[in-house]
Write a protein that holds these residues in place. Sequence first.
Motif, PDB file in Angstrom:
ATOM      1  N   ILE A 192     -39.839  33.219   8.047  1.00 54.79           N
ATOM      2  CA  ILE A 192     -38.869  33.734   8.384  1.00 54.79           C
ATOM      3  C   ILE A 192     -38.746  33.807  10.023  1.00 54.79           C
ATOM      4  O   ILE A 192     -37.648  33.622  10.363  1.00 54.79           O
ATOM      5  N   GLN A 193     -39.876  33.755  10.715  1.00 53.63           N
ATOM      6  CA  GLN A 193     -39.922  33.905  11.971  1.00 53.63           C
ATOM      7  C   GLN A 193     -39.740  32.464  12.568  1.00 53.63           C
ATOM      8  O   GLN A 193     -39.427  32.211  13.681  1.00 53.63           O
ATOM      9  N   LYS A 195     -38.299  29.083  13.478  1.00 56.48           N
ATOM     10  CA  LYS A 195     -36.916  28.591  13.651  1.00 56.48           C
ATOM     11  C   LYS A 195     -36.589  27.553  12.888  1.00 56.48           C
ATOM     12  O   LYS A 195     -35.441  27.164  12.534  1.00 56.48           O
ATOM     13  N   ASN A 197     -36.891  27.048   9.802  1.00 59.14           N
ATOM     14  CA  ASN A 197     -36.391  27.630   8.458  1.00 59.14           C
ATOM     15  C   ASN A 197     -35.153  28.460   8.592  1.00 59.14           C
ATOM     16  O   ASN A 197     -34.512  28.917   7.667  1.00 59.14           O
ATOM     17  N   LYS A 198     -34.440  28.149   9.917  1.00 67.10           N
ATOM     18  CA  LYS A 198     -33.151  29.203   9.823  1.00 67.10           C
ATOM     19  C   LYS A 198     -32.132  28.697   9.013  1.00 67.10           C
ATOM     20  O   LYS A 198     -31.546  29.893   8.720  1.00 67.10           O
ATOM     21  N   GLU A 199     -31.996  27.539   8.605  1.00 62.60           N
ATOM     22  CA  GLU A 199     -30.902  27.301   7.615  1.00 62.60           C
ATOM     23  C   GLU A 199     -31.269  27.597   6.026  1.00 62.60           C
ATOM     24  O   GLU A 199     -30.564  27.406   5.087  1.00 62.60           O
ATOM     25  N   LEU A 201     -33.049  30.617   5.031  1.00 64.68           N
ATOM     26  CA  LEU A 201     -33.340  31.948   5.124  1.00 64.68           C
ATOM     27  C   LEU A 201     -33.075  32.510   3.592  1.00 64.68           C
ATOM     28  O   LEU A 201     -33.819  33.466   3.361  1.00 64.68           O
ATOM     29  N   ASP A 202     -32.153  31.812   3.174  1.00 66.61           N
ATOM     30  CA  ASP A 202     -31.542  32.525   1.852  1.00 66.61           C
ATOM     31  C   ASP A 202     -32.609  32.514   0.756  1.00 66.61           C
ATOM     32  O   ASP A 202     -32.805  33.391  -0.014  1.00 66.61           O
ATOM     33  N   ILE A 204     -35.944  32.026   1.406  1.00 63.53           N
ATOM     34  CA  ILE A 204     -36.946  32.963   1.568  1.00 63.53           C
ATOM     35  C   ILE A 204     -36.888  34.408   1.260  1.00 63.53           C
ATOM     36  O   ILE A 204     -37.614  35.146   0.467  1.00 63.53           O
ATOM     37  N   TYR A 205     -35.470  34.753   1.456  1.00 64.10           N
ATOM     38  CA  TYR A 205     -35.315  36.163   0.934  1.00 64.10           C
ATOM     39  C   TYR A 205     -35.365  36.389  -0.581  1.00 64.10           C
ATOM     40  O   TYR A 205     -35.468  37.476  -1.181  1.00 64.10           O
ATOM     41  N   ARG A 231     -28.430  34.563   2.398  1.00 65.46           N
ATOM     42  CA  ARG A 231     -27.698  34.637   3.725  1.00 65.46           C
ATOM     43  C   ARG A 231     -27.107  33.193   4.182  1.00 65.46           C
ATOM     44  O   ARG A 231     -26.331  33.426   4.906  1.00 65.46           O
ATOM     45  N   ASN A 232     -27.252  32.161   3.695  1.00 67.56           N
ATOM     46  CA  ASN A 232     -26.863  30.906   3.809  1.00 67.56           C
ATOM     47  C   ASN A 232     -26.096  30.380   2.595  1.00 67.56           C
ATOM     48  O   ASN A 232     -26.520  29.164   2.177  1.00 67.56           O
TER      49      ASN A 232
END
Length: 261
Positions: A192-193, A195, A197-199, A201-202, A204-205, A231-232
């Motif tokens: 999650i931290q 960067k 993986n920013k796109e 995150l859905d 991962i959560y 999230r995405n």
Amino acid sequence: MGEGIDKEEVEVNKMIDDCSLLMGRAQFYKKDYSAAIQTLKYHLKNYPKNKTYFKAVLYLLRCYYYDKNIVDFEAKKTLIEEDPKFPKSLQSLYNQIRAEFYLADKNYTKTLEHLDKALETEKNKRTKQRLIFISAQIYQLKGDENKAAQLNDIVAKKSLDFNLGFQAKLNYALTFQKTSKSKSLDLLAKMIQDKKNKEFLDQIYYVKAKIHRQNPWMAWESRPNGQSIWRNWGAPLGKPISTWGYYAYWIYYLDDAYQTA
């Protein structure tokens, strides 16, 4: 009367003998198996000395299988296995295709057997990693979470492809959580931290929520600030892999044209 095409004129274009194979492959992926069979037969008949001959044989084998032409499928399979001219460079691909058939029949033991054979002769590092990745998912389907986690960890650490490595990390977190839930959650926290993986995150959560699912009172921890785990929405690879996803994955890595795409 119009003039015919001179044989020597045809042979000047070195690509013309590959066109029938490309067309046959396209028809195969369109699931127009009857047309693909005719096209591939034409290729084999007219270009028996072409370097793509045996690759066309393998595609013909796949057509027979999915067209449920069992008699021709068995005959062609026997010819491949008994032909001393069948190139060693295609042995891995042949075993990958055999594994594909067994996966479609949900015979996971045989699937893994042929994946192991494919790995023995495969020289391409990226293809090897994909085969290990798929083997991990098959072990997960069989309920062998420890073996699945072990293989996912190998791909996650050595993958040359970002998407493949990312999915392997998620699968590792899911399969390893039965051994160490805290370590799985630590891995997801680091992802999650990151960067990069920013796109994604859905996903991962989503995995974090699945890990918490056995403890409903902790599930909200996977939804920080009340945000949805999706999230995405619409991002690539935004949904968990389904059984049909495995079949789609075969198409992705077995065919070099799809890899390039």
